[in-house]
Motif scaffolding. Structure first.
Motif, PDB file in Angstrom:
ATOM      1  N   SER A 146      -2.573  11.195   7.334  1.00  0.00           N
ATOM      2  CA  SER A 146      -2.203  11.843   8.562  1.00  0.00           C
ATOM      3  C   SER A 146      -0.821  12.275   8.587  1.00  0.00           C
ATOM      4  N   ILE A 147       0.204  11.272   8.189  1.00  0.00           N
ATOM      5  CA  ILE A 147       1.620  11.911   7.967  1.00  0.00           C
ATOM      6  C   ILE A 147       1.919  12.991   6.994  1.00  0.00           C
ATOM      7  N   ILE A 193      -3.127   6.592   7.364  1.00  0.00           N
ATOM      8  CA  ILE A 193      -1.783   6.570   8.087  1.00  0.00           C
ATOM      9  C   ILE A 193      -1.133   7.670   6.950  1.00  0.00           C
ATOM     10  N   LEU A 194      -1.108   7.575   5.777  1.00  0.00           N
ATOM     11  CA  LEU A 194      -0.266   8.313   5.010  1.00  0.00           C
ATOM     12  C   LEU A 194      -0.910   9.794   4.954  1.00  0.00           C
ATOM     13  N   TYR A 208       3.153  16.518   8.553  1.00  0.00           N
ATOM     14  CA  TYR A 208       4.398  16.988   7.694  1.00  0.00           C
ATOM     15  C   TYR A 208       4.012  18.330   7.390  1.00  0.00           C
ATOM     16  N   THR A 259       0.233  13.663   0.950  1.00  0.00           N
ATOM     17  CA  THR A 259      -1.265  13.548   1.400  1.00  0.00           C
ATOM     18  C   THR A 259      -1.959  13.204   0.044  1.00  0.00           C
TER      19      THR A 259
END
Length: 56
Positions: free
Chosen positions: A42-43, A39-40, A47, A13
């Motif tokens: 959100s991932i 995108i990162l 997670y 994040t």
């Protein structure tokens, strides 16, 4: 194990947030970096919610 998953999620994040704050010279490359950051981020949040179970 939960602490390790929490640290990994926070690292993902924060890396996404760092990409959101990065500014490039060209406009197209700047937008690509911002999209990668979103995108990162959100991932990383996904997670944290699913693997580290921090949604409760």
């Amino acid at each position: 194990m939960r602490i390790i998953h929490t640290l990994i999620g926070l690292l993902i994040t924060f890396f996404g947030l760092a990409l959101l704050n990065t500014t490039m010279d060209t406009a197209i490359r700047n937008r690509m970096v911002k999209v990668y950051g979103i995108i990162l981020m959100s991932i990383g949040v996904f997670y944290l919610k699913k693997t580290a179970k921090l949604d409760k």
